[in-house]
Write an enzyme that holds these catalytic residues in place. Structure first.
Site, PDB file in Angstrom:
ATOM      1  N   ASP A 180       0.888  -1.173  -0.001  1.00  0.00           N
ATOM      2  CA  ASP A 180       0.002   0.001  -0.120  1.00  0.00           C
ATOM      3  C   ASP A 180       1.002   1.249   0.133  1.00  0.00           C
ATOM      4  OD1 ASP A 180      -2.387  -1.194   0.129  1.00  0.00           O
ATOM      5  OD2 ASP A 180      -2.741  -1.435   2.228  1.00  0.00           O
ATOM      6  N   ASP A 224      -6.963  -1.620  -4.507  1.00  0.00           N
ATOM      7  CA  ASP A 224      -8.196  -1.341  -3.491  1.00  0.00           C
ATOM      8  C   ASP A 224      -8.959  -0.150  -4.155  1.00  0.00           C
ATOM      9  OD1 ASP A 224      -6.763  -2.848  -1.660  1.00  0.00           O
ATOM     10  OD2 ASP A 224      -5.525  -1.128  -0.935  1.00  0.00           O
TER      11      ASP A 224
END
Length: 163
Positions: free
Chosen positions: A124, A142
């Site tokens: 991330d 995401d």
């Protein structure tokens, strides 16, 4: 059986595949960039006071919940993928919106699952400060999944047929 039932497509159109491949490549390319140019925790300000690129490892699920359970999360994701494949047989693939949200979800799922199997965690890096709260770091995969969910909710709200 009626003519409409016989003519119903039971497979995705090119829109699905273009989104799946394009977003998957973009997701993996951005993660490769982060892995190459950032060390864990490194942060670069993009928009002062709002957006940073910050390298974070996530071996849990959305919003960093259930950290430290990568194997369980990978098994859960595979199970959900199995359900999604079955559900895909029920979708009305002749509608472009169905191909769009399915392509987004598939790209996001495959992108993050690739990380889990290849690295043991999901990379991330999008780090947003909303002023009243700091949003948990996320990535392109995401984002694709979130956009797809919003599209599906819109379809349900507008009573648009998707299956």
């Amino acid at each position: 059986m009626s003519d409409s039932a016989n003519s119903r497509k039971h497979y995705p159109t090119w829109t699905f595949y273009v989104l799946l491949v394009g977003i998957y490549i973009f997701d993996q390319a951005t993660k490769a960039w982060i892995l190459r140019d950032f060390w864990l925790g490194k942060s670069v300000e993009v928009i002062p006071g709002f957006l940073n690129w910050t390298y974070v490892r996530n071996d849990g699920i959305a919003f960093g919940m259930f950290q430290g359970n990568n194997t369980l999360m990978a098994i859960l994701v595979l199970f959900v993928c199995g359900i999604a494949i079955w559900w895909a047989t029920q979708l009305k693939w002749e509608f472009k919106i169905v191909n769009v949200f399915a392509g987004l979800i598939a790209a996001g799922a495959v992108g993050n699952l690739t990380d889990r199997f290849r690295l043991g965690y999901v990379v991330d890096f999008v780090d947003a400060d909303l002023g009243f709260m700091r949003w948990p770091a996320f990535n392109v995969a995401d984002s694709a999944i979130c956009v797809a969910v919003v599209l599906m909710l819109y379809c349900f709200w507008k009573n648009k047929p998707i299956y």
